[in-house]
Design an enzyme around this catalytic site. Structure first.
Site, short mmCIF file in Angstrom:
data_model
loop_
_atom_site.label_atom_id
_atom_site.label_comp_id
_atom_site.label_asym_id
_atom_site.label_seq_id
_atom_site.Cartn_x
_atom_site.Cartn_y
_atom_site.Cartn_z
N GLY A 228 -14.21 90.30 -9.22
CA GLY A 228 -13.85 89.84 -7.85
C GLY A 228 -13.61 91.24 -7.44
O GLY A 228 -12.84 90.65 -6.37
N THR A 229 -15.08 92.00 -6.73
CA THR A 229 -14.63 92.75 -5.83
C THR A 229 -13.74 92.59 -4.21
O THR A 229 -13.26 92.74 -3.29
CB THR A 229 -14.88 93.58 -5.37
OG1 THR A 229 -16.84 93.69 -5.20
CG2 THR A 229 -15.10 94.79 -6.97
N ASN A 230 -15.23 91.04 -3.65
CA ASN A 230 -15.06 90.40 -2.35
C ASN A 230 -13.69 89.93 -2.44
O ASN A 230 -13.44 89.56 -1.81
CB ASN A 230 -16.73 89.63 -2.54
CG ASN A 230 -17.25 90.19 -2.03
OD1 ASN A 230 -17.73 91.30 -0.77
ND2 ASN A 230 -18.41 90.44 -3.01
N MET B 238 -20.64 82.45 -9.75
CA MET B 238 -22.52 82.26 -10.15
C MET B 238 -23.02 81.03 -10.60
O MET B 238 -23.56 80.40 -11.56
CB MET B 238 -22.82 83.52 -11.53
CG MET B 238 -22.43 85.02 -10.43
SD MET B 238 -23.54 85.16 -9.53
CE MET B 238 -22.42 86.36 -8.97
N ILE C 114 -24.53 76.74 -9.22
CA ILE C 114 -24.73 76.80 -8.05
C ILE C 114 -24.08 74.87 -7.87
O ILE C 114 -23.34 74.57 -8.74
CB ILE C 114 -26.26 76.17 -8.22
CG1 ILE C 114 -26.66 77.29 -8.32
CG2 ILE C 114 -26.30 74.45 -7.16
CD1 ILE C 114 -28.97 77.50 -8.02
N LEU C 115 -23.42 74.56 -6.86
CA LEU C 115 -22.58 73.61 -6.22
C LEU C 115 -23.72 72.24 -5.93
O LEU C 115 -24.56 72.25 -5.05
CB LEU C 115 -21.64 73.56 -5.65
CG LEU C 115 -20.17 74.62 -6.11
CD1 LEU C 115 -19.74 74.94 -4.26
CD2 LEU C 115 -19.13 73.91 -6.72
N ASN D 184 -20.04 82.21 1.77
CA ASN D 184 -20.59 82.52 0.27
C ASN D 184 -21.07 83.82 0.88
O ASN D 184 -21.56 84.01 2.13
CB ASN D 184 -21.80 81.72 -0.47
CG ASN D 184 -22.70 82.63 -1.61
OD1 ASN D 184 -21.78 83.41 -2.44
ND2 ASN D 184 -23.78 82.98 -1.59
N HIS E 108 -23.97 86.84 0.22
CA HIS E 108 -24.97 87.15 -0.61
C HIS E 108 -25.48 88.56 -0.48
O HIS E 108 -25.58 89.44 0.08
CB HIS E 108 -26.20 86.31 -0.52
CG HIS E 108 -27.41 86.21 -0.93
ND1 HIS E 108 -28.03 85.64 -2.21
CD2 HIS E 108 -28.21 86.86 -0.61
CE1 HIS E 108 -28.98 86.04 -3.25
NE2 HIS E 108 -29.60 86.72 -1.85
N SER F 272 -25.23 89.50 2.86
CA SER F 272 -25.22 88.35 4.27
C SER F 272 -24.15 87.45 3.77
O SER F 272 -24.20 87.23 2.91
CB SER F 272 -26.28 87.62 4.32
OG SER F 272 -27.73 88.17 4.38
N ASP G 10 -28.75 79.65 -1.08
CA ASP G 10 -28.85 80.34 -0.17
C ASP G 10 -29.20 80.16 1.47
O ASP G 10 -29.63 81.13 2.02
CB ASP G 10 -29.95 81.88 -0.46
CG ASP G 10 -28.73 82.06 -1.54
OD1 ASP G 10 -27.27 82.36 -1.64
OD2 ASP G 10 -29.46 82.53 -2.48
#
Ligand code: GAR
Length: 208
Positions: A12-14, A91, A93-94, A108, A110, A142, A151
């Protein structure tokens, strides 16, 4: 007030970088209304709790179909009137149905310069391992709007970072987080909050 929902799986750093940018006023008139993790031990949950942000765990394994998992996530977000969703080290995929209500409202981060080292199978440290194995001299991060293709949605911001000789995947990951991810993710959210992003086909136009 822009209501943001964050989906996380790990450290959770972002998420922290975005929370800090809201607290400091860099991102105006916004709040993180809910943090959802698909992993119950994710440290990101502790970060949310420490910041007084509501957080829940929704695990894929508790649903027989992935569409039901997606719907549970969407229901949780919709019940809080979330207008922007951040995948912040999420992590999983929706599926396409998730995006029906949130076109150009899911972002997102990446850890590479898309379209390089992106798509199914490229996540977390695996990205940096592949960059090093290829012998790239530059990588980066990105931020993009998320579409059903992994992505491949419209790019919002990118930042390049130098690969140094002797880098391990862990060292490169840390440098890319510090020099790129924690800067461009809050900046992309700031631009969204200010209404400065317009999507035109596959391009994101940033208004002055
Ligand atoms: C970050 O490097 C992020 O870019 C990457 O996982 C890490 C999560 O760290 N995301 C992906 O690989 C998504 N495909 P964090 O939980 O500390 O933000």
């Amino acid at each position: 007030m822009l209501r943001i929902g964050a989906l996380v799986s790990g450290g959770g750093t972002n998420l922290q970088a975005v929370m800090n940018a809201i607290d400091s006023g860099l991102i105006p008139d916004a709040e993180i209304s809910i943090v959802i993790s698909n992993k119950k031990n994710a440290f990101a949950l502790e970060r949310a709790t420490n910041a007084g942000i509501e957080n829940v765990v929704i695990q894929r394994k508790n649903f027989s179909k992935s569409e039901d998992f997606d719907r549970a996530l969407a229901d949780e977000l919709r019940s809080r009137n979330v207008e922007l969703i951040l995948l912040a080290g999420f992590m999983s995929i929706l599926g396409p149905s998730f995006f029906e209500h949130y076109e150009n409202r899911v972002m997102n981060i990446h850890p590479a310069l898309i379209p390089a080292f992106s798509g199914p199978g490229y996540y977390g440290l695996k990205v940096h391992e592949a960059v090093l194995e290829y012998g790239c001299k530059i990588s980066g991060a990105s931020v993009h709007f998320v579409t059903p293709e992994v992505d491949a949605g419209p790019l919002i911001l990118q930042k390049a970072v130098v690969v140094e000789s002797g880098d391990t995947a862990e060292i490169l990951q840390k440098r890319i987080m510090e020099e790129a991810e924690w800067q461009i993710y809050p900046e992309a959210v700031r631009l969204f909050a200010l209404g400065k992003l317009r999507v035109d086909g596959h391009q994101v136009i940033i208004k002055k």
